[in-house]
Design a protein around this motif. Structure first.
Motif, PDB file in Angstrom:
ATOM      1  N   GLY A  14       0.835  -1.198   0.000  1.00 13.98           N
ATOM      2  CA  GLY A  14       0.000   0.000   0.000  1.00 13.98           C
ATOM      3  C   GLY A  14       0.866   1.243   0.000  1.00 13.98           C
ATOM      4  O   GLY A  14       0.748   2.105  -0.867  1.00 13.98           O
TER       5      GLY A  14
ATOM      6  N   THR B 188      -5.400  -0.450  -0.817  1.00 13.13           N
ATOM      7  CA  THR B 188      -4.545  -1.585  -0.471  1.00 13.13           C
ATOM      8  C   THR B 188      -3.924  -1.396   0.902  1.00 13.13           C
ATOM      9  O   THR B 188      -3.831  -2.342   1.695  1.00 13.13           O
ATOM     10  CB  THR B 188      -3.447  -1.764  -1.533  1.00 13.13           C
ATOM     11  OG1 THR B 188      -4.055  -1.999  -2.799  1.00 13.13           O
ATOM     12  CG2 THR B 188      -2.527  -2.925  -1.193  1.00 13.13           C
TER      13      THR B 188
ATOM     14  N   ARG C 263      -6.465  -2.124   3.598  1.00 15.92           N
ATOM     15  CA  ARG C 263      -6.638  -3.572   3.738  1.00 15.92           C
ATOM     16  C   ARG C 263      -5.467  -4.203   4.481  1.00 15.92           C
ATOM     17  O   ARG C 263      -5.660  -5.109   5.311  1.00 15.92           O
ATOM     18  CB  ARG C 263      -6.793  -4.228   2.357  1.00 15.92           C
ATOM     19  CG  ARG C 263      -8.167  -4.069   1.748  1.00 15.92           C
ATOM     20  CD  ARG C 263      -8.385  -5.023   0.593  1.00 15.92           C
ATOM     21  NE  ARG C 263      -7.412  -4.852  -0.476  1.00 15.92           N
ATOM     22  CZ  ARG C 263      -7.556  -3.990  -1.483  1.00 15.92           C
ATOM     23  NH1 ARG C 263      -8.646  -3.229  -1.547  1.00 15.92           N
ATOM     24  NH2 ARG C 263      -6.628  -3.896  -2.423  1.00 15.92           N
ATOM     25  N   SER C 264      -4.269  -3.755   4.199  1.00 14.95           N
ATOM     26  CA  SER C 264      -3.103  -4.292   4.912  1.00 14.95           C
ATOM     27  C   SER C 264      -3.219  -4.046   6.417  1.00 14.95           C
ATOM     28  O   SER C 264      -2.927  -4.931   7.231  1.00 14.95           O
ATOM     29  CB  SER C 264      -1.819  -3.642   4.384  1.00 14.95           C
ATOM     30  OG  SER C 264      -1.527  -4.063   3.073  1.00 14.95           O
TER      31      SER C 264
END
Length: 212
Positions: free
Chosen positions: A132, A171, A174-175
């Motif tokens: 990310g 991203t 989400r990480s």
């Protein structure tokens, strides 16, 4: 038992971390971005035997000193994920762009994947791939210490930038939510810059990820 020390280095005040086994004095350094003489003086003062370099990602303030340090002491460089190869290949260009001392190029001894482990003597840390901020960013987690070294994924009150090449905001979120939060609210993390915090505190108060 494992002990840790955080040393802010470079003009970006990047949190370089020393991690060592109290009994054997075996040590690893996480993200040696620069100021190697200062770092090695601390290693000597504490009677440590530096054996490994671990990298969270390939940005100059985190990896700029890794090649020189590895060459000086014949150390393996472990990490990050291979998706950051282009950042590591560009370290000399990054050093010129940001006014850092020339960065010695290198190829990591070992690229890391999500679910891998790294070991320091008998102590094992888990590796989580957390893209990310950069596509190959990894995080090192010690369940023994309830401590994570998260680079530029998450900060006290903020999150990593995603406006660099191959960065992505969705991203990154989400990480954080899928790879960091499951490590537990009581896990303390060392960010790439600034003060430590805990995942629980950031879930409660960080405006970027509060309530996730």
């Amino acid at each position: 038992m494992l002990s840790t020390l955080t040393l802010p280095v470079t003009p970006f005040a990047q949190n370089c971390s020393l991690l060592w086994d109290d009994a054997t004095r075996q040590a690893a350094v996480i993200d040696p971005g620069g100021e190697l003489d200062r770092l090695l003086a601390e290693v000597g003062r504490r009677g440590l035997r530096l054996e490994q370099v671990w990298l969270t990602h390939g940005h100059i303030d985190h990896a700029g000193g890794a090649g020189e340090l590895a060459a000086r002491l014949a150390l393996p460089i472990i990490g990050p994920h291979e998706a950051d190869r282009f950042w590591i290949d560009a370290l000399p260009e990054q050093s010129r762009m940001f006014g850092f001392p020339p960065a010695q190029p290198f190829t990591p001894t070992r690229w890391l994947q999500d679910g891998d482990t790294v070991a320091l003597g008998q102590h094992v840390l888990a590796v989580r791939h957390c893209p990310g901020h950069t596509p190959g960013h990894v995080v090192f987690h010690s369940s023994e210490l309830k401590r994570a070294f998260v680079g530029d994924v998450l900060f006290a009150g903020s999150i990593g930038r995603t406006d660099f090449p191959q960065g992505d905001h969705a991203t990154l979120i989400r990480s954080i939510t899928q790879r960091l939060w499951p490590l537990g609210d009581d896990t303390v993390f060392v960010p790439g810059h600034g003060p430590e915090s805990s995942f629980g505190e950031e879930r409660r108060s960080n405006p970027y990820v509060r309530g996730t």
